[in-house]
Write a protein that holds these residues in place. Sequence first.
Motif, PDB file in Angstrom:
ATOM      1  N   PRO A   1     -35.763 -55.513 -43.078  1.00  0.00           N
ATOM      2  CA  PRO A   1     -36.139 -54.295 -43.801  1.00  0.00           C
ATOM      3  C   PRO A   1     -36.899 -53.341 -42.879  1.00  0.00           C
ATOM      4  CG  PRO A   1     -36.746 -56.249 -45.048  1.00  0.00           C
ATOM      5  CD  PRO A   1     -36.320 -56.716 -43.686  1.00  0.00           C
ATOM      6  N   TRP A   2     -36.665 -52.064 -43.047  1.00  0.00           N
ATOM      7  CA  TRP A   2     -37.377 -51.064 -42.261  1.00  0.00           C
ATOM      8  C   TRP A   2     -38.782 -50.926 -42.796  1.00  0.00           C
ATOM      9  CZ3 TRP A   2     -33.069 -46.793 -42.247  1.00  0.00           C
ATOM     10  CH2 TRP A   2     -31.975 -47.264 -41.537  1.00  0.00           C
ATOM     11  N   MET A   3     -39.636 -50.283 -42.024  1.00  0.00           N
ATOM     12  CA  MET A   3     -41.028 -50.117 -42.428  1.00  0.00           C
ATOM     13  C   MET A   3     -41.451 -48.660 -42.304  1.00  0.00           C
ATOM     14  SD  MET A   3     -42.849 -53.486 -40.806  1.00  0.00           S
ATOM     15  CE  MET A   3     -42.073 -53.394 -39.200  1.00  0.00           C
ATOM     16  N   LEU A   4     -42.173 -48.201 -43.305  1.00  0.00           N
ATOM     17  CA  LEU A   4     -42.756 -46.862 -43.309  1.00  0.00           C
ATOM     18  C   LEU A   4     -44.152 -46.977 -43.897  1.00  0.00           C
ATOM     19  CD1 LEU A   4     -42.584 -43.741 -43.053  1.00  0.00           C
ATOM     20  CD2 LEU A   4     -41.659 -43.741 -45.391  1.00  0.00           C
ATOM     21  N   SER A  28     -39.303 -46.583 -50.976  1.00  0.00           N
ATOM     22  CA  SER A  28     -39.824 -45.706 -52.020  1.00  0.00           C
ATOM     23  C   SER A  28     -38.979 -44.443 -52.136  1.00  0.00           C
ATOM     24  CB  SER A  28     -41.273 -45.328 -51.692  1.00  0.00           C
ATOM     25  OG  SER A  28     -41.695 -44.229 -52.457  1.00  0.00           O
ATOM     26  N   HIS A  29     -38.493 -44.170 -53.337  1.00  0.00           N
ATOM     27  CA  HIS A  29     -37.717 -42.938 -53.565  1.00  0.00           C
ATOM     28  C   HIS A  29     -38.583 -41.708 -53.328  1.00  0.00           C
ATOM     29  CE1 HIS A  29     -34.152 -44.954 -54.895  1.00  0.00           C
ATOM     30  NE2 HIS A  29     -34.867 -45.685 -55.737  1.00  0.00           N
ATOM     31  N   ALA A  30     -39.862 -41.806 -53.625  1.00  0.00           N
ATOM     32  CA  ALA A  30     -40.779 -40.684 -53.435  1.00  0.00           C
ATOM     33  C   ALA A  30     -40.958 -40.326 -51.960  1.00  0.00           C
ATOM     34  CB  ALA A  30     -42.134 -41.004 -54.069  1.00  0.00           C
ATOM     35  N   HIS A  31     -40.662 -41.268 -51.063  1.00  0.00           N
ATOM     36  CA  HIS A  31     -40.842 -41.042 -49.632  1.00  0.00           C
ATOM     37  C   HIS A  31     -39.516 -40.986 -48.871  1.00  0.00           C
ATOM     38  CE1 HIS A  31     -44.738 -42.517 -51.011  1.00  0.00           C
ATOM     39  NE2 HIS A  31     -45.216 -41.733 -50.070  1.00  0.00           N
ATOM     40  N   VAL A  90     -39.322 -38.195 -46.189  1.00  0.00           N
ATOM     41  CA  VAL A  90     -40.120 -38.512 -44.998  1.00  0.00           C
ATOM     42  C   VAL A  90     -39.375 -39.528 -44.144  1.00  0.00           C
ATOM     43  CG1 VAL A  90     -42.251 -39.584 -44.171  1.00  0.00           C
ATOM     44  CG2 VAL A  90     -42.324 -38.006 -46.109  1.00  0.00           C
ATOM     45  N   ARG A  91     -38.863 -40.577 -44.790  1.00  0.00           N
ATOM     46  CA  ARG A  91     -38.133 -41.613 -44.048  1.00  0.00           C
ATOM     47  C   ARG A  91     -36.917 -41.011 -43.349  1.00  0.00           C
ATOM     48  NH1 ARG A  91     -33.841 -44.561 -44.280  1.00  0.00           N
ATOM     49  NH2 ARG A  91     -33.263 -43.926 -46.359  1.00  0.00           N
TER      50      ARG A  91
END
Length: 69
Positions: free
Chosen positions: A21-24, A40-43, A46-47
């Motif tokens: 899994p990627w990390m943010l 997160s759909h909210a981010h 940004v991702r």
Amino acid sequence: GHAWRGLRTRRWKYVVLDGQPWMLFDLAEDPFEMNNLAASHAHAGVRRELHETLKRRAIETHDSYEFAE
């Protein structure tokens, strides 16, 4: 033993890993990196922006890392 690439700004830390899994992380709100926001759909914006920046830097530096989408 997984290949990875990462990017850090003043606020964000973004890491892509082969087969993981990627990390943010929002370093302003979560300096100890406890809450991975990559899914997160909210981010998502940004991702996406950090992912494109990381890919551009790889191209500029002739990095052969293959980025999954």
